[in-house]
Scaffold this motif. Structure first.
Motif, PDB file in Angstrom:
ATOM      1  N   GLN A  80      97.275  60.683  38.030  1.00 14.11           N
ATOM      2  CA  GLN A  80      97.419  59.916  39.265  1.00 14.11           C
ATOM      3  C   GLN A  80      97.870  60.760  40.454  1.00 14.11           C
ATOM      4  OE1 GLN A  80      99.665  56.641  36.997  1.00 14.11           O
ATOM      5  NE2 GLN A  80      98.606  55.494  38.582  1.00 14.11           N
ATOM      6  N   HIS A  95      99.986  59.874  29.005  1.00 12.20           N
ATOM      7  CA  HIS A  95      99.825  58.778  29.977  1.00 12.20           C
ATOM      8  C   HIS A  95      98.318  58.665  30.255  1.00 12.20           C
ATOM      9  CE1 HIS A  95     102.071  56.421  33.322  1.00 12.20           C
ATOM     10  NE2 HIS A  95     100.809  56.048  33.382  1.00 12.20           N
ATOM     11  N   TRP A  96      97.568  58.428  29.173  1.00 13.06           N
ATOM     12  CA  TRP A  96      96.185  57.955  29.207  1.00 13.06           C
ATOM     13  C   TRP A  96      95.099  59.023  29.364  1.00 13.06           C
ATOM     14  CZ3 TRP A  96      96.776  53.273  33.117  1.00 13.06           C
ATOM     15  CH2 TRP A  96      97.838  52.468  32.702  1.00 13.06           C
ATOM     16  N   ASN A 132     102.822  56.356  26.973  1.00  8.69           N
ATOM     17  CA  ASN A 132     103.027  55.354  28.006  1.00  8.69           C
ATOM     18  C   ASN A 132     102.068  54.187  27.786  1.00  8.69           C
ATOM     19  OD1 ASN A 132     104.032  54.487  30.797  1.00  8.69           O
ATOM     20  ND2 ASN A 132     101.803  54.415  31.035  1.00  8.69           N
ATOM     21  N   GLU A 133     102.614  53.000  27.605  1.00 12.17           N
ATOM     22  CA  GLU A 133     101.847  51.753  27.592  1.00 12.17           C
ATOM     23  C   GLU A 133     100.594  51.791  26.711  1.00 12.17           C
ATOM     24  OE1 GLU A 133     100.977  50.357  31.516  1.00 12.17           O
ATOM     25  OE2 GLU A 133     103.065  50.168  32.065  1.00 12.17           O
ATOM     26  N   VAL A 188      97.814  49.124  27.370  1.00 11.37           N
ATOM     27  CA  VAL A 188      96.822  49.284  28.438  1.00 11.37           C
ATOM     28  C   VAL A 188      95.675  50.171  27.953  1.00 11.37           C
ATOM     29  CG1 VAL A 188      96.424  50.108  30.789  1.00 11.37           C
ATOM     30  CG2 VAL A 188      98.531  48.899  30.247  1.00 11.37           C
ATOM     31  N   ASN A 226     108.265  49.113  30.920  1.00 14.29           N
ATOM     32  CA  ASN A 226     107.649  49.017  32.245  1.00 14.29           C
ATOM     33  C   ASN A 226     107.483  47.538  32.559  1.00 14.29           C
ATOM     34  OD1 ASN A 226     107.515  51.760  32.040  1.00 14.29           O
ATOM     35  ND2 ASN A 226     105.276  51.878  31.912  1.00 14.29           N
ATOM     36  N   TYR A 280     106.489  44.706  35.548  1.00 13.30           N
ATOM     37  CA  TYR A 280     105.924  44.433  36.870  1.00 13.30           C
ATOM     38  C   TYR A 280     105.901  42.954  37.217  1.00 13.30           C
ATOM     39  CZ  TYR A 280     104.436  49.264  37.189  1.00 13.30           C
ATOM     40  OH  TYR A 280     104.439  50.638  37.280  1.00 13.30           O
ATOM     41  N   TRP A 322      99.705  40.370  41.198  1.00 18.63           N
ATOM     42  CA  TRP A 322     100.805  40.109  40.271  1.00 18.63           C
ATOM     43  C   TRP A 322     101.895  39.314  40.985  1.00 18.63           C
ATOM     44  CZ3 TRP A 322     101.164  45.938  38.525  1.00 18.63           C
ATOM     45  CH2 TRP A 322      99.991  46.258  37.808  1.00 18.63           C
ATOM     46  N   GLU A 359     109.316  51.991  34.462  1.00 25.06           N
ATOM     47  CA  GLU A 359     108.481  51.719  35.639  1.00 25.06           C
ATOM     48  C   GLU A 359     108.778  50.315  36.128  1.00 25.06           C
ATOM     49  OE1 GLU A 359     104.197  52.214  35.279  1.00 25.06           O
ATOM     50  OE2 GLU A 359     104.486  54.052  34.107  1.00 25.06           O
ATOM     51  N   TRP A 407     108.525  52.841  40.145  1.00 25.19           N
ATOM     52  CA  TRP A 407     107.118  53.229  40.226  1.00 25.19           C
ATOM     53  C   TRP A 407     106.654  52.916  41.634  1.00 25.19           C
ATOM     54  CZ3 TRP A 407     104.010  56.047  37.182  1.00 25.19           C
ATOM     55  CH2 TRP A 407     102.680  56.171  37.608  1.00 25.19           C
ATOM     56  N   GLU A 414      95.509  54.717  41.758  1.00 28.02           N
ATOM     57  CA  GLU A 414      95.796  53.564  40.898  1.00 28.02           C
ATOM     58  C   GLU A 414      94.608  53.353  39.936  1.00 28.02           C
ATOM     59  OE1 GLU A 414      98.328  52.072  39.962  1.00 28.02           O
ATOM     60  OE2 GLU A 414      97.483  50.293  39.046  1.00 28.02           O
ATOM     61  N   TRP A 415      94.380  54.368  39.107  1.00 28.51           N
ATOM     62  CA  TRP A 415      93.352  54.323  38.069  1.00 28.51           C
ATOM     63  C   TRP A 415      92.025  53.840  38.653  1.00 28.51           C
ATOM     64  CZ3 TRP A 415      95.044  57.482  34.653  1.00 28.51           C
ATOM     65  CH2 TRP A 415      96.415  57.577  34.417  1.00 28.51           C
ATOM     66  N   PHE A 471     101.624  52.023  45.652  1.00 25.17           N
ATOM     67  CA  PHE A 471     102.876  51.665  44.983  1.00 25.17           C
ATOM     68  C   PHE A 471     104.041  52.564  45.428  1.00 25.17           C
ATOM     69  CE2 PHE A 471     100.087  49.627  41.865  1.00 25.17           C
ATOM     70  CZ  PHE A 471     100.873  48.623  41.302  1.00 25.17           C
TER      71      PHE A 471
HETATM   72  C1  BGC Z   1     101.053  52.418  34.556  1.00 26.74           C
HETATM   73  C2  BGC Z   1     100.903  53.188  35.838  1.00 26.74           C
HETATM   74  C3  BGC Z   1     100.251  52.302  36.883  1.00 26.74           C
HETATM   75  C4  BGC Z   1     101.176  51.140  37.147  1.00 26.74           C
HETATM   76  C5  BGC Z   1     100.706  50.165  38.202  1.00 26.74           C
HETATM   77  C6  BGC Z   1     101.447  50.992  34.727  1.00 26.74           C
HETATM   78  O1  BGC Z   1     100.583  50.193  33.966  1.00 26.74           O
HETATM   79  O2  BGC Z   1     101.863  53.090  33.646  1.00 26.74           O
HETATM   80  O3  BGC Z   1     100.177  54.350  35.588  1.00 26.74           O
HETATM   81  O4  BGC Z   1      99.946  52.978  38.060  1.00 26.74           O
HETATM   82  O5  BGC Z   1     101.394  50.418  35.965  1.00 26.74           O
HETATM   83  O6  BGC Z   1      99.535  49.539  37.797  1.00 26.74           O
END
Ligand code: BGC
Length: 452
Positions: free
Chosen positions: A22, A123-124, A167-168, A171, A293, A295, A326, A353, A401, A408-409, A417
């Protein structure tokens, strides 16, 4: 005005987070191999606006300046991830010294500036060389990952006191193997459970490698999104239970309890395999901490058409929504931490995060880049965190975060963010109001949250 009301416990750790693909840019520099995100981003139609991580925040070349941004915030910790293919271009075997050296220099720079490094191994951004051998579908990946982890522990554990395996993982499987919106872009109900299982086997093998080569802390990071029923009908309650098991328990249960929740079989049907019994021993390795993490939440209703859960989220008419759609719901952070403690015991926790994407003005006015909605989100979630600690949650630290706007992927640069604004044309960084708020919170160890 400040008050003691929101003072955090002594030693509470304040940080910010990013990830390699990222922010780094220069994905193939100095002998690095390609990752699946490099490949995905260069596949037409996969990324919003055709954005890629080729340059991103150019952090690979500007990391020294970025550490000064962290210092200006008063950060005590920085959570970053390592691009596996920079260090092992083929994913296994040969080490690329220049790739390893980048992370070594970053760690030194952090330490020289009084910032504790927290390194995430995955991280992916899987090396394409491993994806070509089946990636997370190949059982051998547990050993590939442990070998890579051992290289990193041997090189950096003398200076990195906190490590994260994954990480996650949710996802990775939901986006990468079930719905295809993230790399490697598969859409296959039969693959998702296998990828999920191998991710947690790899995490376990990575933790075992840490016990052999490391002397500090290792843990794993999960995204947790609490699920609340839309109504008390039997159908909505069952849908909520499935959504919760799928997202919040699918990875944490095997890692911390050594088993899967029964709902997964209900959700995946014939696509849910019988896994070898011994795998669960590998997956359930003792961790030193868990990173969460957080959100948002979801309010869930039964929806026969929704694949694979037969559940969907219900829009909340009076709530604020971020640009990623979200809901802002800080009570969910308290509920998440409390649920986690009740289900998994008193393992030390970090929020690894938490943050929000909102529209930002394109440039500073009178030296200010005002982001009132993000600042409010931050304040509300930190107040909630303080409440959770008062209620007895074993919370050690918080990483916002993100340090700065980044890729953002598959949504590209369209969602911001960051605490720092990044002008992607010039790479200029500008502190937003939320950055200034965070700096005062860190400096006062939370007390500034009481001020208007
Ligand atoms: C991830 C981050 C991503 C963030 C916001 C998380 O799922 O670890 O890489 O940017 O959320 O979507």
């Amino acid at each position: 005005m400040t008050s003691h009301r929101f003072r955090f416990p002594e030693g509470f750790h304040w940080g910010a987070a990013t990830s390699a693909y990222q922010i780094e840019g220069s994905p193939l520099a100095d002998g690095a191999g390609p990752s699946i995100w490099q490949r995905f981003a260069h596949t037409p139609g996969m990324m919003a606006n055709g954005d890629t991580g080729d340059i991103a925040c150019d952090h690979y070349r500007r990391y020294r300046d970025d550490v000064q941004l962290m210092r200006a915030l008063g950060l005590q910790g920085y959570r970053f991830s390592i691009n596996w293919a920079r260090v092992l271009p083929e994913g296994t075997g040969r080490v690329n010294p220049k790739g390893l050296d980048f992370y070594s220099r970053l760690v030194d720079e952090l330490l020289e500036n009084g910032i504790v490094p927290n390194a995430t191994l995955f991280h992916w951004d899987l090396p394409t060389a491993l994806d070509d051998r089946g990636g997370w579908l190949n059982r051998d990946i547990a050993h590939w990952f442990a070998d890579y982890a051992a290289v990193m522990f041997k090189a950096l554990d003398d200076r990195v006191p906190r490590w994260t395996t994954l990480n996650e993982p949710w996802v990775v499987t939901d986006g990468g193997y079930l719905h295809g919106l993230l790399a490697p872009g598969h859409r296959n109900k039969y693959e998702a459970p296998i990828a999920a299982h191998n991710l947690m086997r790899a995490s376990g093998a990575g933790i075992q490698a840490y016990r052999a080569h490391g002397n500090h802390e290792v843990g794993v990071v999960f995204n947790i999104e609490p699920k609340y029923p839309h109504s008390q009908s039997a159908e909505d309650l069952a849908a909520t239970r499935r959504a919760h098991a799928y997202m919040n328990q699918q990875f944490a249960d095997p890692a911390l309890l050594g088993s899967y929740p029964p709902e997964l079989k209900e959700i995946f049907g014939d696509a849910w395999p019988e896994f070898p019994h011994d795998d669960f021993k590998l997956m359930q390795q003792p961790v030193d901490f868990v990173g969460i993490n957080y959100y948002t939440r979801a309010v869930v209703k039964h929806d026969a058409e929704a694949f694979p859960l037969k559940a969907s989220s219900v829009f909340q008419p009076n709530a604020t929504y971020t640009e990623t759609g979200w809901e802002v719901f800080e009570q969910g952070l308290i509920d998440t931490l409390t649920w986690f403690k009740n289900r998994y015991g008193n393992v030390p926790l970090y929020i690894t995060e938490n943050g929000s994407a909102f529209y930002d003005p394109p440039e500073a006015e009178n030296g200010e880049l005002d982001d009132p909605l993000r600042a409010t989100y931050l304040r509300k979630h930190l107040v909630a965190l303080h409440q959770a600690i008062e209620a007895g949650v074993n919370l050690k630290g918080y990483y916002a975060w993100s340090l700065m706007d980044n890729l953002e992927w598959s949504l590209g640069f369209s969602k911001r963010f960051g605490l720092y604004h990044v002008d992607f044309a010039t790479q200029k960084r500008t502190a937003k109001t939320s950055a200034k708020l965070y700096a005062t919170v860190i400096e006062s160890n939370g007390e500034a949250l009481a001020a208007d």
